[in-house]
Design an enzyme around this catalytic site. Structure first.
Site, mmCIF file in Angstrom:
data_model
loop_
_atom_site.group_PDB
_atom_site.id
_atom_site.type_symbol
_atom_site.label_atom_id
_atom_site.label_comp_id
_atom_site.label_asym_id
_atom_site.label_seq_id
_atom_site.Cartn_x
_atom_site.Cartn_y
_atom_site.Cartn_z
ATOM 1 N N GLY A 120 0.817 -1.199 0.000
ATOM 2 C CA GLY A 120 0.000 0.000 0.000
ATOM 3 C C GLY A 120 0.856 1.256 0.000
ATOM 4 O O GLY A 120 2.038 1.232 0.353
ATOM 5 N N CYS A 121 0.249 2.359 -0.384
ATOM 6 C CA CYS A 121 0.992 3.621 -0.508
ATOM 7 C C CYS A 121 1.455 4.132 0.851
ATOM 8 O O CYS A 121 2.645 4.411 1.056
ATOM 9 C CB CYS A 121 0.150 4.656 -1.240
ATOM 10 S SG CYS A 121 -1.518 4.884 -0.583
ATOM 11 N N TYR A 122 0.536 4.282 1.801
ATOM 12 C CA TYR A 122 0.924 4.691 3.153
ATOM 13 C C TYR A 122 1.900 3.682 3.757
ATOM 14 O O TYR A 122 2.849 4.049 4.452
ATOM 15 C CB TYR A 122 -0.293 4.751 4.055
ATOM 16 C CG TYR A 122 -1.149 5.987 3.999
ATOM 17 C CD1 TYR A 122 -0.616 7.248 4.240
ATOM 18 C CD2 TYR A 122 -2.527 5.885 3.764
ATOM 19 C CE1 TYR A 122 -1.416 8.375 4.245
ATOM 20 C CE2 TYR A 122 -3.341 7.007 3.764
ATOM 21 C CZ TYR A 122 -2.778 8.261 4.002
ATOM 22 O OH TYR A 122 -3.576 9.369 4.012
ATOM 23 N N ALA A 123 1.640 2.397 3.510
ATOM 24 C CA ALA A 123 2.485 1.357 4.095
ATOM 25 C C ALA A 123 3.899 1.426 3.547
ATOM 26 O O ALA A 123 4.864 1.143 4.274
ATOM 27 C CB ALA A 123 1.882 -0.016 3.829
ATOM 28 N N ALA A 145 5.420 4.261 2.532
ATOM 29 C CA ALA A 145 6.036 5.427 3.173
ATOM 30 C C ALA A 145 6.431 5.122 4.616
ATOM 31 O O ALA A 145 7.534 5.471 5.062
ATOM 32 C CB ALA A 145 5.082 6.620 3.118
#
Length: 315
Positions: free
Chosen positions: A131-134, A136
């Protein structure tokens, strides 16, 4: 030159558009089909001028996808929609799934090469894209995960493209104007994902803001032993040495440093007075290193192709 044939399912969304651009930029990949119910019958070049083969969007069922002669299929579908396609596609065909459906499945390879390596990806046929947040958060946590005492706390803010194209309050520019919108206060999937893969207990609070693309994650970490700023920065520089898509800086990265860029920036490295309290800031583009570029890294590694160099997005 070996050319691999790739199909894309879920081509209409923001990430699908970036995937078409990235596939079209490579001479060693050929787009075999692009599936979208909403765009069926329209030329792919209408959305993505980079695709010059005259291909049209199609509305393909899982069985129709399985009948196509391809080396790989990218699934850019909402959470919960991938399973029928996975079941239908031949086992020797590479699948890169951008949903959260298989990120917790040990039989799938979790594809974040800068942290978890490339060896497992070169033989993988089922790859779960992080995932994107994950992404980062993990880029901020991973270099010091063996030095942590206690939980990691990630405060994340994303542009509204992360909410997709289906209308909702999280991508309503009027609702977002002069606003910062918290959501999923507990139990977010990316919180679980970061905890699973880093081995640290992660607490995560996501927010959406009025900008279109990009993510900033401010991560608070407690270290077992005190460190100096130079020592901390050295740990991160060593961890990401030779990684063209991760830049380490002493400065505090901002959203604009990651937006439209193919990679991530990690920096800040604030330390509390006793040297135990570390704050790391990571930024990236949720549609690129948080999705499409990462998928292309995983895809090319699995197909035995060079990862390549990625240009900023003009979109």
């Amino acid at each position: 030159m070996t050319v691999r044939r790739v199909g894309l399912v879920g081509a209409r969304g923001h990430t699908g558009r970036e995937l078409l651009r990235l596939i079209g930029a490579r001479g060693d990949l050929e787009l075999a089909f692009a599936s979208s119910r909403e765009w069926a019958g329209r030329p792919v070049a209408e959305m993505a001028p980079e695709i010059t083969t005259g291909l049209e969007f199609e509305a393909l069922t899982p069985d129709a996808v399985s009948a196509r002669d391809v080396d790989a299929v990218i699934l850019a579908l909402p959470n919960g929609a991938a399973a029928p396609f996975v079941a239908a596609i031949a086992e020797d065909t590479v699948i890169v799934d951008l949903s959260a459906d298989y990120r917790f499945d040990a039989s799938w390879t979790y594809g974040l090469p800068e942290i978890y390596g490339r060896d497992g990806l070169t033989a993988a046929r089922r790859i779960a894209n992080p995932g994107c947040y994950a992404t980062a958060g993990q880029l901020a946590i991973a270099p010091v995960r063996g030095r942590l005492a206690g939980e990691a706390h990630v405060f994340g803010v994303s542009g509204y493209s992360g909410a997709g194209t289906a209308p909702s309050r999280k991508n309503d520019v009027e609702a977002l104007a002069d606003n910062l919108m918290p959501y999923a206060l507990t139990g977010h999937l990316h919180e679980q994902e970061m905890t699973r893969h880093t081995g640290a207990t992660v607490r995560f609070t996501p927010h959406v803001a009025a900008f279109f693309r990009g993510i900033v994650a401010t991560t608070h970490l407690t270290l077992q032993s005190p460190m100096t700023p130079d020592a901390v920065r050295g740990v991160y520089e060593h961890a990401y040495a030779g990684e063209p898509l991760v830049r380490v800086t002493a400065d505090i990265p901002e959203v604009r440093d990651g937006a439209r860029q193919p990679g991530a920036v990690v920096g800040g490295f604030g330390l509390g007075g006793d040297g135990h309290q570390l704050v790391v800031v990571s930024v990236l583009d949720n549609l690129l290193k948080g999705a499409a570029v990462q998928a292309m890294q995983n895809l090319t590694l699995a197909l035995g192709l060079p990862e390549g160099r990625y240009r900023p997005s003009p979109l």
